[in-house]
Design a protein around this motif. Structure first.
Motif, short mmCIF file in Angstrom:
data_model
loop_
_atom_site.label_atom_id
_atom_site.label_comp_id
_atom_site.label_asym_id
_atom_site.label_seq_id
_atom_site.Cartn_x
_atom_site.Cartn_y
_atom_site.Cartn_z
N HIS A 10 8.78 46.26 29.77
CA HIS A 10 8.41 46.28 28.35
C HIS A 10 8.76 44.95 27.69
O HIS A 10 7.95 44.41 26.92
N LEU A 11 9.93 44.42 27.99
CA LEU A 11 10.36 43.18 27.35
C LEU A 11 9.47 42.00 27.72
O LEU A 11 9.07 41.21 26.86
N VAL A 12 9.15 41.87 29.01
CA VAL A 12 8.30 40.75 29.44
C VAL A 12 6.92 40.85 28.80
O VAL A 12 6.38 39.86 28.30
N HIS A 13 6.37 42.05 28.78
CA HIS A 13 5.07 42.24 28.14
C HIS A 13 5.15 41.92 26.65
O HIS A 13 4.31 41.20 26.09
N HIS A 14 6.18 42.46 25.99
CA HIS A 14 6.32 42.25 24.54
C HIS A 14 6.49 40.77 24.21
O HIS A 14 5.80 40.25 23.31
N LEU A 15 7.37 40.08 24.91
CA LEU A 15 7.58 38.66 24.64
C LEU A 15 6.30 37.86 24.85
O LEU A 15 6.02 36.91 24.10
N SER A 16 5.53 38.24 25.85
CA SER A 16 4.31 37.48 26.15
C SER A 16 3.25 37.60 25.06
O SER A 16 2.31 36.81 25.04
N GLN A 17 3.41 38.54 24.15
CA GLN A 17 2.47 38.65 23.04
C GLN A 17 2.75 37.60 21.97
O GLN A 17 1.89 37.32 21.12
N TYR A 18 3.94 36.99 22.00
CA TYR A 18 4.36 36.06 20.95
C TYR A 18 4.66 34.66 21.47
O TYR A 18 4.71 33.71 20.68
N MET A 19 4.90 34.53 22.76
CA MET A 19 5.21 33.23 23.34
C MET A 19 4.75 33.21 24.79
O MET A 19 4.68 34.27 25.45
N ALA A 20 4.43 32.04 25.28
CA ALA A 20 4.07 31.88 26.69
C ALA A 20 5.35 31.68 27.50
O ALA A 20 6.05 30.68 27.32
N LEU A 21 5.66 32.64 28.33
CA LEU A 21 6.82 32.53 29.20
C LEU A 21 6.44 31.67 30.40
O LEU A 21 5.42 31.91 31.06
N GLU A 22 7.26 30.68 30.71
CA GLU A 22 6.96 29.74 31.77
C GLU A 22 7.87 29.98 32.97
O GLU A 22 9.00 30.48 32.83
N PRO A 23 7.42 29.60 34.18
CA PRO A 23 8.28 29.74 35.36
C PRO A 23 9.63 29.05 35.16
O PRO A 23 9.70 27.92 34.68
N GLY A 24 10.68 29.76 35.49
CA GLY A 24 12.04 29.25 35.31
C GLY A 24 12.69 29.69 34.03
O GLY A 24 13.92 29.55 33.89
N ASP A 25 11.92 30.21 33.06
CA ASP A 25 12.52 30.70 31.82
C ASP A 25 13.46 31.87 32.12
O ASP A 25 13.22 32.66 33.05
N LEU A 26 14.50 31.98 31.31
CA LEU A 26 15.52 33.02 31.48
C LEU A 26 15.48 33.97 30.29
O LEU A 26 15.53 33.53 29.14
N ILE A 27 15.42 35.27 30.58
CA ILE A 27 15.49 36.30 29.55
C ILE A 27 16.81 37.06 29.74
O ILE A 27 17.09 37.57 30.82
N CYS A 28 17.60 37.12 28.68
CA CYS A 28 18.84 37.90 28.68
C CYS A 28 18.55 39.22 27.98
O CYS A 28 18.16 39.23 26.81
N THR A 29 18.72 40.32 28.68
CA THR A 29 18.14 41.59 28.25
C THR A 29 19.02 42.45 27.36
O THR A 29 18.67 43.59 27.06
N GLY A 30 20.16 41.94 26.93
CA GLY A 30 21.02 42.71 26.04
C GLY A 30 22.27 43.21 26.75
O GLY A 30 22.35 43.25 27.98
N THR A 31 23.26 43.58 25.95
CA THR A 31 24.56 43.98 26.50
C THR A 31 24.93 45.39 26.06
O THR A 31 24.54 45.83 24.97
N PRO A 32 25.69 46.12 26.88
CA PRO A 32 26.16 47.45 26.48
C PRO A 32 27.41 47.37 25.61
O PRO A 32 27.92 46.28 25.31
N GLU A 33 27.89 48.53 25.20
CA GLU A 33 29.08 48.59 24.34
C GLU A 33 30.31 48.08 25.09
O GLU A 33 30.32 48.02 26.33
N GLY A 34 31.34 47.72 24.31
CA GLY A 34 32.60 47.31 24.90
C GLY A 34 32.94 45.85 24.64
O GLY A 34 33.72 45.25 25.38
N VAL A 35 32.40 45.28 23.55
CA VAL A 35 32.67 43.89 23.21
C VAL A 35 33.71 43.83 22.10
O VAL A 35 34.06 44.84 21.47
N ALA A 36 34.19 42.61 21.83
CA ALA A 36 35.23 42.46 20.81
C ALA A 36 34.73 42.79 19.41
O ALA A 36 35.50 43.22 18.55
N LEU A 37 33.42 42.60 19.18
CA LEU A 37 32.84 42.90 17.87
C LEU A 37 33.08 44.35 17.46
O LEU A 37 33.11 44.67 16.26
#
Length: 286
Positions: free
Chosen positions: A225-252
């Motif tokens: 879903h994320l790769v498809h969604h991002l591709s609607q707004y930007m051209a993803l190029e080979p080597g690009d890095l997508i960080c997909t989010g973090t679960p609970e348990g951070v200092a925040l």
């Protein structure tokens, strides 16, 4: 098979590990970068490895581990992609992916020290599944089409300075995400065909004390879903890095202290390895 880059900063050797043995990839490529990935580099590496065409890399275990791909042109991040993390951040789960960017110079080796910038008092950890693009993705027709554009997966610590991200942001999270070295990445790039991204366990600890422990099945928006969604707004190029989010348990969350110089962060994702990096004061120039 797992791809990696070994050696001093700026002099990393492309390599491939299988069965505990590390092989030199330089007969195929000078680096693991977008050009290598776009030219079916992973398939060529697999074939060369099977044919015995890649020499063993001597003393590989003594070499620094760099990020498993050369510096990407873009680091695209997804915010609040686990409902429990959104809740601990005081927000409702998003109905559409929240997108922000990190500077490419945040990408460093998985075990490199991370300098705390001057004035940074709320540095936080975030274990994340990283997705590396292997083929250009622009206006993909469906989420089903996304998978063939993924080269593989890695581990990222999406380090954040929360005051800069939230209190001084002007609504733009990237201010708190772009400190130099704020994305330790690796140690491995594991080919997409070898990974089920929907059921990976991911964990973090600080100074040996557990912090995060979750599974990618809890992501609100999955990789396709994320790769498809991002591709609607930007051209993803080979080597690009997508960080997909973090679960609970951070200092925040308020449950744990923010990071200080001397702290050691360890991250692990099933099948993708482990990383360990220390927080250090930023060196004073002059």
């Amino acid at each position: 098979m797992r791809l990696l880059r070994l050696g001093p900063v700026g002099q990393e050797i492309p390599a491939v590990e299988e069965g505990g043995t590390v092989h030199d990839l330089r007969p195929l490529t000078a680096d693991i970068d977008g050009g290598f990935l776009a030219s079916d580099g992973i398939a060529r590496a697999r074939a060369a490895l099977a044919a015995g065409e890649l020499p063993v890399l001597d003393d590989a275990d003594r070499l620094r581990r760099g990020a498993p791909m050369a510096r990407p042109a873009a680091v695209i991040c997804i915010g609040q992609n686990y409902a429990a993390h959104a809740a601990e951040s005081g927000a409702e789960p998003p109905t559409s992916p929240i997108i922000f960017l990190k500077h490419p110079n945040t990408v460093v080796g998985p075990d490199d020290d991370v300098a705390i910038p001057p004035g940074a008092d709320k540095v936080d950890w975030e274990v994340e599944l990283g997705v590396v693009i292997g083929r250009r993705a622009w206006r993909l027709p469906s989420a089903d089409a996304a998978r063939e554009h993924v080269a593989g997966y890695t581990i990222v610590d999406d380090l954040s300075e929360r005051a800069w991200q939230i209190e001084e942001s002007g609504g733009q999270w990237s201010k708190g995400k772009c400190g130099p070295g704020f994305a330790p990445t690796g140690p491995y790039l594991v080919p997409g065909d070898d990974v089920d991204s929907t059921g990976l366990r991911l964990r973090s600890s600080v100074n040996g004390e557990p912090r995060q422990d979750s599974v990618t099945a809890d992501m609100i928006f999955g990789v396709d879903h994320l790769v498809h969604h991002l591709s609607q707004y930007m051209a993803l190029e080979p080597g690009d890095l997508i960080c997909t989010g973090t679960p609970e348990g951070v200092a925040l969350s308020g449950r744990f202290p923010y990071l200080r110089a001397g702290d050691v962060v360890e991250l692990e994702i099933d099948g993708l390895g482990r990383q360990r990096h220390a927080l250090v004061p930023e060196a004073v120039e002059g």
